[in-house]
Write an enzyme that holds these catalytic residues in place. Structure first.
Site, short mmCIF file in Angstrom:
data_model
loop_
_atom_site.label_atom_id
_atom_site.label_comp_id
_atom_site.label_asym_id
_atom_site.label_seq_id
_atom_site.Cartn_x
_atom_site.Cartn_y
_atom_site.Cartn_z
N GLN A 20 0.80 -1.22 0.00
CA GLN A 20 0.00 0.00 0.00
C GLN A 20 0.84 1.27 0.00
O GLN A 20 0.35 2.33 -0.38
CB GLN A 20 -0.94 0.00 1.21
N HIS A 121 0.97 -9.20 4.86
CA HIS A 121 -0.15 -8.27 4.65
C HIS A 121 -0.48 -8.33 3.16
O HIS A 121 -0.39 -7.33 2.45
CB HIS A 121 0.21 -6.86 5.12
N ASN A 165 -1.99 -10.67 8.73
CA ASN A 165 -2.97 -9.60 8.84
C ASN A 165 -4.29 -10.07 8.23
O ASN A 165 -4.34 -10.48 7.08
CB ASN A 165 -2.50 -8.37 8.07
N GLU A 166 -5.34 -10.04 9.04
CA GLU A 166 -6.70 -10.26 8.58
C GLU A 166 -6.87 -11.53 7.75
O GLU A 166 -7.18 -11.47 6.55
CB GLU A 166 -7.19 -9.03 7.80
N TYR A 296 -13.04 -1.64 12.32
CA TYR A 296 -13.46 -0.44 11.60
C TYR A 296 -14.95 -0.13 11.77
O TYR A 296 -15.34 1.00 11.92
CB TYR A 296 -13.20 -0.59 10.09
N GLU A 353 -5.23 -1.93 13.99
CA GLU A 353 -5.81 -1.02 13.00
C GLU A 353 -7.15 -0.52 13.51
O GLU A 353 -7.97 -1.30 13.99
CB GLU A 353 -6.08 -1.72 11.65
N TRP A 399 -5.02 3.29 11.74
CA TRP A 399 -4.86 3.10 10.29
C TRP A 399 -5.36 4.36 9.62
O TRP A 399 -6.53 4.66 9.73
CB TRP A 399 -5.64 1.88 9.79
N GLU A 406 -5.55 1.87 -1.52
CA GLU A 406 -6.60 1.20 -0.75
C GLU A 406 -7.15 0.00 -1.55
O GLU A 406 -8.33 -0.07 -1.87
CB GLU A 406 -7.66 2.23 -0.36
N TRP A 407 -6.28 -0.92 -1.88
CA TRP A 407 -6.66 -2.20 -2.51
C TRP A 407 -7.62 -1.99 -3.68
O TRP A 407 -7.33 -1.19 -4.56
CB TRP A 407 -7.20 -3.15 -1.45
C1 BGC Z 1 -6.53 -3.69 5.93
C2 BGC Z 1 -5.84 -2.47 5.37
C3 BGC Z 1 -6.87 -1.59 4.67
C4 BGC Z 1 -7.87 -1.13 5.70
C5 BGC Z 1 -8.96 -0.22 5.19
C6 BGC Z 1 -7.86 -3.40 6.55
O1 BGC Z 1 -8.77 -4.35 6.10
O2 BGC Z 1 -5.67 -4.40 6.77
O3 BGC Z 1 -4.82 -2.90 4.54
O4 BGC Z 1 -6.29 -0.54 4.00
O5 BGC Z 1 -8.49 -2.23 6.28
O6 BGC Z 1 -9.76 -0.88 4.28
#
Ligand code: BGC
Length: 447
Positions: A20, A121, A165-166, A296, A353, A399, A406-407
């Site tokens: 990223q 990641h 990660n995740e 989030y 995050e 984060w 952003e993917w």
């Molecule tokens: C990920 C990050 C991503 C963020 C916001 C998480 O799922 O670890 O890489 O940028 O969320 O979408």
């Protein structure tokens, strides 16, 4: 007015990930990752964006560490690009790749910032994907080899490690929902991947201990919280399934050495089984030193026959939304932390995050991202409340340090507390950066 004050020993930081922010995809002997391939496949990423340049942190890491130092954080979470270390996934180690992370870590240590290193990641070497990726158990061995190389090389320098990660995103988002690399839509395949990630995690923890590596190791699952819309049992059950897809499915194997039966049965009805081989569950069930929690959003949910995987639908009860469309749901942060602690005990947690997407731009040299400040305040208030109730929080990392790739959303969605102009690569500290800096100076804020 109230003051929210945190313990002195609490760690504070910010997080990023290699693909990223680094850019320089063809430099330093780096091999290709699945994200190079995916982002260059038409239609996969917004606007055809890719990480070729990103924030150019590969070249600008010194400037970035200066920013962190000025911010006043004492921990920085970054990830290592596996294809920088092993361009072919396995085989010969690439010294230039190791050198880059030595330079970065040295600068962090000089600045008094503790490195928290994520080994995975999402940038799987492309060559390994061509041999089946995480569906192939040989990828587990390749990962453990890469991890051991890192442990030996950075022993004593990096003392906090995260394996994955995740894992939910690596498995289901990427192989069932098809939204991330490699982009498949196969529930059995995604379940194989989830299980293989667990085994790889367990084997890596075993290797870490066997090598006598200094420091601590954990993993970083993403969690969400679904609150039942009503007291009806069917709504509660639907939310329990939706939550368990993030929580129990990824915590029970590690903490209890088993998969939750109610979800195993649910998947079985859909013709999906977990490919457990003899000895796997013992390997996965290793004591770890901490868990990284990424939170989030969440929502209110209820039962709806045939909706999604779990007969569960989200109900829009009018929460504010960030610019990516996710609910601002700080109550869910508190609830999920309480739930985890109740179910698995008061294990040490780093929030690895937590942050929000607001796409405010630079105006007269300033970025007024009040939405992000509010989000931070609300989530830190929930975190504080959770701590007061016995949740064992060791640190908080927002984060993200920088706006970044952003993917699947490309460069459209901005999560940074520092704005990045993707044309000039200029960094501009946002108002949220100054808010966070001020909070860190005083160790409290007012609500
Ligand atoms: C990920 C990050 C991503 C963020 C916001 C998480 O799922 O670890 O890489 O940028 O969320 O979408």
């Amino acid at each position: 007015m109230a003051f929210i004050q945190f313990p002195k020993e609490m760690k504070w930081g910010a997080a990023t990930a290699s693909y990223q922010i680094e850019g320089a995809v063809n430099e330093g002997g780096r091999g290709l990752s699945i994200w190079d391939t995916f982002s260059k496949t038409p239609g996969k990423v917004y606007n055809g964006d890719n990480g070729d340049v990103a924030c150019d942190s590969y070249h600008r890491y010194e400037e970035d560490v200066e920013i962190m130092q000025d911010l006043g954080i004492n921990m920085y979470r970054f990830s290592v690009a596996w294809p920088r270390i092993f361009p072919n996934g396995i085989g010969e180690v690439n010294q230039e790749g190791l050198d880059y992370y030595h330079r970065l870590v040295d600068r962090l240590l000089e600045a008094g910032i503790e490195p928290l290193c994520t080994l995975y990641h999402w940038d799987l070497p492309q060559v390994l994907q061509e041999q089946g990726g995480w569906d192939n158990r040989e990828t587990i061995e390749a990962f453990v080899h890469y991890a051991k190389t890192m442990f030996k090389e950075f022993d004593g320098k990096i003392t906090k490690w995260i394996t994955f990660n995740e894992p939910w995103c690596v498995s289901y988002l990427s192989n069932f929902l098809g939204a991330h690399a490699p982009g498949y839509t196969d529930l059995q395949l995604a379940t194989n991947v989830a299980h293989h990630l667990h085994v790889a995690h367990g084997k890596t923890v075993i290797a870490f201990r066997e090598l006598g590596t200094q420091g601590e190791i954990g993993y970083a699952p993403n969690v969400e919280w679904n609150e039942p819309y009503s007291d009806k049992q069917e709504d509660k059950d639907a939310c329990a399934r939706a939550n368990a897809f993030f929580i129990e499915w990824f915590f029970d194997p590690v903490f209890k050495g088993s998969y939750p039966t109610f979800l195993v049965d649910w998947f079985k009805e859909k013709g999906v089984t977990v490919p457990i081989q003899e000895g796997d569950m013992d390997i996965i069930h290793q004591p770890i030193d901490f868990v990284g929690i990424n939170y989030y959003t969440g929502s209110v949910g209820r039962y709806k026959k045939d909706e999604g995987l779990f007969d569960h639908e989200r109900v829009d009860t009018g929460y504010q939304k960030t610019d990516i469309g996710w609910n601002v749901y700080p109550e869910g942060f508190y609830n999920v932390l309480r739930y985890l602690t109740k179910r698995y005990g008061a294990f040490p947690i780093y929030i690895t995050e937590n942050g929000s997407c607001y796409n405010d731009d630079v105006e007269n040299g300033k970025v007024n991202d009040q939405g992000r400040i509010d989000y931070l305040k609300q989530h830190l208030t929930s975190l504080h409340r959770a701590m007061q109730s016995g949740v064992n929080i060791k640190g908080y990392l927002t984060w993200s340090l920088l706006d970044n790739f952003e993917w699947a959303e490309g460069y459209k969605m901005r999560f940074g507390i520092v704005h990045v102009n993707y044309r000039t690569l200029e960094r501009t500290k946002k108002e949220s950066y100054y808010w966070y800096q001020h909070m860190l100076e005083n160790n409290f804020f007012e609500v």
